[in-house]
Design a protein around this motif. Structure first.
Motif, PDB file in Angstrom:
ATOM      1  N   SER A  49       0.802  -1.251   0.093  1.00  0.00           N
ATOM      2  CA  SER A  49      -0.022  -0.034  -0.098  1.00  0.00           C
ATOM      3  C   SER A  49       0.960   1.122  -0.097  1.00  0.00           C
ATOM      4  O   SER A  49       0.249   2.174  -0.426  1.00  0.00           O
ATOM      5  CB  SER A  49      -0.888   0.014   1.084  1.00  0.00           C
ATOM      6  N   GLU A  50       1.980   1.149   0.588  1.00  0.00           N
ATOM      7  CA  GLU A  50       2.864   2.325   0.645  1.00  0.00           C
ATOM      8  C   GLU A  50       3.671   2.479  -0.529  1.00  0.00           C
ATOM      9  O   GLU A  50       4.237   3.848  -0.842  1.00  0.00           O
ATOM     10  CB  GLU A  50       3.567   2.360   2.065  1.00  0.00           C
ATOM     11  N   ARG A  51       4.330   1.527  -0.998  1.00  0.00           N
ATOM     12  CA  ARG A  51       5.276   1.579  -2.305  1.00  0.00           C
ATOM     13  C   ARG A  51       5.026   1.115  -3.449  1.00  0.00           C
ATOM     14  O   ARG A  51       4.959   1.557  -4.565  1.00  0.00           O
ATOM     15  CB  ARG A  51       6.491   1.026  -1.596  1.00  0.00           C
TER      16      ARG A  51
END
Length: 160
Positions: A49-51
């Motif tokens: 989700s972050e990268r």
């Protein structure tokens, strides 16, 4: 056996949400097209989700300029994939595909056992590039890593 460069994408049906649950088979998805398929161990998980997905969102237009379709796959249900996409603002055209029973994951030999984390069988983190259903580039991450399956790395491999 793990899928290799030069292999055809196995024939499997995946699911997605578009006015209800829809099915798409891999020949429809891949044949006659240039496609990057990247897979994540799970929607809403930290690195995914972050990268991972954000990198493909940021570079989506560049892939399209190269004539390449982009699809993300996870061993999650199609409703989770839709909610994840909405939470991250996935652009129209970037397909979020559910391999809910890990059928394609297993057919490609890219499954991993995440039972120790309460997640059961999941897909290894990877990206592949296929032309007309044949794998031309394959980038499978080592456990716990995020390097070779990134949007940046895939674009570099495609000369973009």
């Amino acid at each position: 056996m793990t899928i290799q460069i030069g292999d055809r994408i196995p024939e499997v049906v995946l699911k997605y949400i578009d006015d209800g649950v829809q099915a798409i088979d891999t020949p429809t998805l891949f044949d006659g097209s240039k496609v990057v398929l990247f897979a994540v161990p799970g929607a809403f998980t930290p690195t995914c989700s972050e990268r991972h997905l954000p990198g493909f969102i940021e570079r989506f237009d560049r892939f399209r300029e190269l004539g390449v379709e982009v699809a993300c796959m996870a061993v999650n249900d199609p409703f989770v994939m839709q909610a994840w996409g909405e939470s991250l603002g996935v652009p129209k055209g970037l397909k979020l595909l559910s391999d809910g029973n890990a059928d394609l994951t297993r057919a490609m030999g890219l499954e991993m056992d995440a039972s120790g984390y309460g997640m059961g069988i999941r897909c290894k983190r990877f990206a592949l590039y296929a032309e007309d259903g044949v794998v031309k580039h394959l980038f499978v991450e080592a456990p716990g890593e995020f390097k070779v399956s990134s949007a940046e790395h895939v674009l570099e491999a495609l000369g973009g």
